[in-house]
Scaffold this active site. Structure first.
Site, PDB file in Angstrom:
ATOM      1  N   ASN A 179       0.848  -1.184   0.000  1.00 33.09           N
ATOM      2  CA  ASN A 179       0.000   0.000   0.000  1.00 33.09           C
ATOM      3  C   ASN A 179       0.887   1.239   0.000  1.00 33.09           C
ATOM      4  OD1 ASN A 179      -1.849   2.025   0.450  1.00 33.09           O
ATOM      5  ND2 ASN A 179      -2.230   1.490   2.596  1.00 33.09           N
ATOM      6  N   TRP A 180       0.985   1.853  -1.168  1.00 37.58           N
ATOM      7  CA  TRP A 180       1.854   3.033  -1.296  1.00 37.58           C
ATOM      8  C   TRP A 180       1.247   4.273  -0.639  1.00 37.58           C
ATOM      9  CZ3 TRP A 180       4.218   3.425  -6.944  1.00 37.58           C
ATOM     10  CH2 TRP A 180       5.035   2.304  -7.171  1.00 37.58           C
ATOM     11  N   LYS A 181      -0.007   4.202  -0.255  1.00 36.47           N
ATOM     12  CA  LYS A 181      -0.725   5.375   0.268  1.00 36.47           C
ATOM     13  C   LYS A 181      -0.573   6.538  -0.734  1.00 36.47           C
ATOM     14  CE  LYS A 181       0.004   3.650   4.868  1.00 36.47           C
ATOM     15  NZ  LYS A 181      -0.352   3.847   6.241  1.00 36.47           N
TER      16      LYS A 181
ATOM     17  N   HIS B  56      -9.726   1.215   4.517  1.00 32.34           N
ATOM     18  CA  HIS B  56      -8.473   1.407   5.266  1.00 32.34           C
ATOM     19  C   HIS B  56      -8.744   2.380   6.420  1.00 32.34           C
ATOM     20  CE1 HIS B  56      -4.421   2.710   6.267  1.00 32.34           C
ATOM     21  NE2 HIS B  56      -3.995   1.600   5.700  1.00 32.34           N
TER      22      HIS B  56
ATOM     23  N   GLU C  84      -5.962  -4.807  10.716  1.00 30.90           N
ATOM     24  CA  GLU C  84      -4.929  -3.824  11.042  1.00 30.90           C
ATOM     25  C   GLU C  84      -5.332  -3.056  12.300  1.00 30.90           C
ATOM     26  OE1 GLU C  84      -2.715  -2.303   7.331  1.00 30.90           O
ATOM     27  OE2 GLU C  84      -4.737  -1.533   7.135  1.00 30.90           O
TER      28      GLU C  84
ATOM     29  N   GLY D 122       1.556   2.805  10.956  1.00 29.05           N
ATOM     30  CA  GLY D 122       2.452   3.953  10.882  1.00 29.05           C
ATOM     31  C   GLY D 122       3.166   4.279  12.183  1.00 29.05           C
TER      32      GLY D 122
END
Ligand code: PGA
Length: 216
Positions: free
Chosen positions: A5-7, A80, A141, A147
């Protein structure tokens, strides 16, 4: 399965680095910004990071699941925690998006999670977020693990994964502060990993991919 997931990071330079350094695997799914999907689709399996709950309409600025499919996506991340937190996505909306995405030929990956560290509370929170259709891929998650470099114990992850299996979900992924050191142990407990920050570093992707044996 390794989901990157590159965001809202990544650009044509990162696309080039991926293409040059990372071999294709049917177990590797790259989820860049929607604008980059078509650049990656000939080299990797590609997923969107979000889509609208309708196939089309007067919804300026939104992304249709049909359009994701057209530019080569096979998957789409939905719900997400950043979407839920910053864009007010509700459990109901996320499920609606998943149903539409599936109708459009995409495989939805529904992200679920909780702010709590208490297993009983987490299960109560997840129950609200889980779809009825157990064919969807579920990404668990913990919101406090995303993060942060804070990661639940393997026992915590195992308990939730087993509980998800008891709810009928066979395709379960873990995400939140996965890195090249912890990836292998966590992967023993589920079918795949969802990586955020680590996906922006080619070396980490290669190391994690190798430990998951996605190229064997
Ligand atoms: P992280 O993000 O790996 O950077 O914690 C995970 C995610 O956002 O899915």
């Amino acid at each position: 399965m390794l989901i990157c997931n590159w965001k809202m990071y990544g650009d044509l330079q990162l696309v080039g680095l991926y293409k040059k350094n990372i071999p294709y695997s049917q177990n590797l799914i790259v989820c860049p910004m929607a604008t980059l999907c078509s650049e990656l689709k000939d080299t990797f399996k590609v997923g969107g990071q979000n889509c609208h709950q309708e196939k089309e309409g007067a919804f300026t600025g939104e992304i249709s699941p049909l359009s994701l499919k057209e530019v080569g996506c096979e998957y789409v991340l939905l719900g997400h925690s950043e979407r839920r937190k910053y864009f007010g996505e509700t459990n109901e909306l996320v499920i609606k998006k998943a149903v539409t995405a599936k109708e459009c030929g995409l495989t939805p990956i529904i992200c679920v999670g909780s702010n709590s560290e208490d297993i009983v509370q987490i299960k109560q929170d997840l129950i609200q977020q889980l779809p009825q259709d157990s064919s969807f891929i579920i990404a668990y998650e913990p919101t406090w693990a995303i993060g942060t470099n804070k990661i639940p114990s393997l026992d915590h992850i195992d308990q939730i994964m087993q509980w998800l299996a008891n709810q009928g979900f066979s395709q379960k992924v873990y995400g939140g502060s996965v890195n090249s050191e912890n990836a292998q142990d966590i992967h023993q407990l589920c079918q795949g990993l969802l990586i955020g920050r680590a996906s922006l570093d080619i070396h980490s992707v290669l190391t994690i991919g190798k430990s998951l044996e996605i190229w064997n």
